[in-house]
Enzyme design. Structure first.
Site, PDB file in Angstrom:
ATOM      1  CB  THR A  31      83.297  19.891  27.083  1.00 28.30           C
ATOM      2  OG1 THR A  31      83.492  18.515  27.344  1.00 28.30           O
ATOM      3  CG2 THR A  31      84.626  20.605  27.106  1.00 28.30           C
TER       4      THR A  31
ATOM      5  CG  ASP B 189      88.467  19.028  33.313  1.00 28.89           C
ATOM      6  OD1 ASP B 189      87.400  18.754  32.728  1.00 28.89           O
ATOM      7  OD2 ASP B 189      89.426  19.582  32.753  1.00 28.89           O
TER       8      ASP B 189
ATOM      9  NE  ARG C  85      83.107  20.940  18.610  1.00 25.64           N
ATOM     10  CZ  ARG C  85      83.757  19.872  19.077  1.00 25.64           C
ATOM     11  NH1 ARG C  85      84.775  20.028  19.888  1.00 25.64           N
ATOM     12  NH2 ARG C  85      83.411  18.654  18.708  1.00 25.64           N
TER      13      ARG C  85
ATOM     14  CE1 TYR D 294      79.709  41.139  21.810  1.00 26.13           C
ATOM     15  CE2 TYR D 294      79.340  42.124  19.663  1.00 26.13           C
ATOM     16  CZ  TYR D 294      80.187  41.518  20.572  1.00 26.13           C
ATOM     17  OH  TYR D 294      81.483  41.283  20.252  1.00 26.13           O
TER      18      TYR D 294
ATOM     19  CE  LYS E  38      86.020  16.314  25.604  1.00 31.17           C
ATOM     20  NZ  LYS E  38      86.178  17.661  26.155  1.00 31.17           N
TER      21      LYS E  38
ATOM     22  CD  GLU F 204      80.991  42.593  25.951  1.00 29.77           C
ATOM     23  OE1 GLU F 204      81.144  43.533  26.742  1.00 29.77           O
ATOM     24  OE2 GLU F 204      81.740  42.397  24.990  1.00 29.77           O
TER      25      GLU F 204
HETATM   26  N1  DSN Z   1      89.608  17.247  23.187  1.00 33.19           N
HETATM   27  C1  DSN Z   1      89.648  16.628  24.463  1.00 33.19           C
HETATM   28  C2  DSN Z   1      89.756  15.163  24.361  1.00 33.19           C
HETATM   29  O1  DSN Z   1      89.797  14.653  23.259  1.00 33.19           O
HETATM   30  O2  DSN Z   1      89.802  14.488  25.369  1.00 33.19           O
HETATM   31  C3  DSN Z   1      90.739  17.176  25.198  1.00 33.19           C
HETATM   32  O3  DSN Z   1      90.726  18.565  25.106  1.00 33.19           O
END
Ligand code: DSN
Length: 433
Positions: free
Chosen positions: A241, A207, A250, A58, A244, A60
């Site tokens: 994220t 984003d 993830r 933990y 990707k 925090e």
């Molecule tokens: N999962 C993302 C995508 O496939 O673009 C969107 O949240």
């Protein structure tokens, strides 16, 4: 089915029920084509860190400001991840704690907005994201989202409509302008957006969930802004994220100007999340190191080259490309030019049966619902990680065309599935190597 229990030697013995399911997923990932634009294959080092003892702790708070004891090594892990991330993007400040992209976006809204504030973002049905104001998402329920779209189809069409965005920014006076999308294949230029944001006194958020890896490698223009030099030429905040194009575990992350650092950190914790996932933060640190290596630049160049090659080959099969092509890792096709009866839902399902994994997607001004759609979205990050190049992309486009043209013929669908498995066996993902 092969036995992949060697990947989970303890789990497969202690929990054979789960072990069998894991076996099947290993087999699926290794024997079918992973063409979902938001997916990738993380390295074995990333997976090892994600499965490390750090899951037991933990923590925090933030490094040197924790609410629990025993964090001296955890602090070093998180500092390493933050520093690597700042270096990678040349950012003033980084927060590596968001559990996901949606959390990263929520933290930005919590930091910069009050409920009811106006936000300008891209329409979901034209490439935007659920957290950019969808009425079924907290964002659309708490804030007053106003949406801009893309220009009509045609030469140089289906691009962000900057005139529309500018008009809306002047009339609506948003507190925040969001750019960055989940189904938009073209480069988003930051300079005109910064000018618009400055003129109307809005914060600018990019984003970069999809394109973060491309930005890190320098093959997509960086939107990362800085308040250190006085004048910020980029976005105030960049969220993304890590799983990707970044090819990490993830999770999510936030970059922001020094000016916003404290507000963003407070919004992530204690504003939104509790204990950070330090095992995932360790895996993010691994991914950021991998992303700073020269091979990562070669990889991302190949991701884009593959996307262009797949796009051209799909076009030759009769699919209209939304915006006429791609500048990135992603392709969106309009199925109606191939077969006016074919929906995205049906195409996704039949391709799944043939071992070609992609997702249905609305196209701009789609007459069909988000559940049915007239389009498909493809991406090249995962299969490029597995080593595929342009000849394989041309082969994949031919397989897609063959399956969809013969979708009621089970023999042809099965033959393609066999061809796909043979192709994949020549390009095993990293966890098989
Ligand atoms: N999962 C993302 C995508 O496939 O673009 C969107 O949240």
């Amino acid at each position: 089915m092969s036995d992949y229990s060697r990947f989970y030697p303890i789990t497969s013995v202690q929990d054979p029920e789960l072990g069998t399911i894991l076996d099947m997923e290993v087999f699926r990932q290794a024997s079918t084509l992973q063409l979902i634009a938001s997916e990738n294959f993380a390295s074995k080092a990333v997976m090892e860190a994600a499965g490390s003892v750090l899951t037991n702790k933990y923590a925090e708070g933030y490094p040197n400001r924790r609410y629990y004891g025993g964090n001296k090594f955890i602090d070093r892990v998180e500092d390493l991840a933050r520093q690597r991330l700042m270096n990678l993007f040349g950012a003033d400040h980084a927060n590596v704690q968001p559990h996901a992209g949606a959390n990263a976006n929520a933290a930005v809204f919590l930091a910069l907005l009050k409920p009811g504030d106006t936000v300008l973002a891209m329409r979901l049905d034209q490439g935007g994201h659920l957290t950019h104001g969808s009425p079924v998402n907290f964002s659309g329920q708490l804030y007053n989202f106003v949406s801009y779209g893309v220009t009509p189809a045609g030469p140089e069409g289906e691009r962000i409509d900057l005139d529309n965005l500018y008009d809306l920014a002047r009339s609506e006076r948003p507190k925040l302008i969001i750019v960055g999308a989940t189904a938009y294949t073209r480069v988003i230029p930051i300079e005109p957006l910064r000018k618009i944001a400055d003129e109307v006194g809005a914060y600018l958020m990019f984003d970069a969930a999809h394109v973060a890896g491309l930005i890190a490698a320098g093959v997509y223009p960086s939107p990362v802004g800085s308040s250190r030099s006085g004048r910020n030429n980029g976005a105030d905040v960049v969220t993304f994220t890590t799983h990707k194009t970044m090819r990490g575990p993830r999770g999510g992350a936030i970059l922001c100007t020094e000016e916003l650092a404290s507000a963003i950190d407070k919004a992530v914790f204690p504003g939104l999340q509790g204990g950070p996932l330090e095992h995932i933060i360790a895996a993010k640190a691994v991914a950021f190191k991998e992303a700073s290596a020269p091979e990562f630049v070669d990889y991302q160049k190949q991701v884009i080259a593959n996307a262009k090659s797949l796009a051209n080959a799909l076009e030759k099969q009769g699919f209209r490309l939304v915006s006429g092509g791609t500048d990135s890792h992603m392709i969106v096709v309009d199925l109606r030019s191939f077969d006016s009866e074919l929906t995205g839902k049906e195409a996704q399902e039949v391709l799944d049966r043939a071992g070609i994994t992609c997702n249905r997607n609305q196209i701009p001004y789609d007459p069909r619902s988000p559940f049915v759609t007239s389009g498909l979205r493809f991406g090249t990050p995962a299969q490029t990680t597995a080593g595929m190049t342009e000849p394989e992309m041309e082969h994949i486009a031919e397989l897609v065309g063959r399956v969809l043209a013969n979708r009621s013929d089970d023999t042809i669908v099965s033959q393609v599935a066999e061809e796909v498995a043979l192709l994949c066996s020549k390009f095993p993902p990293p966890f098989m190597q």
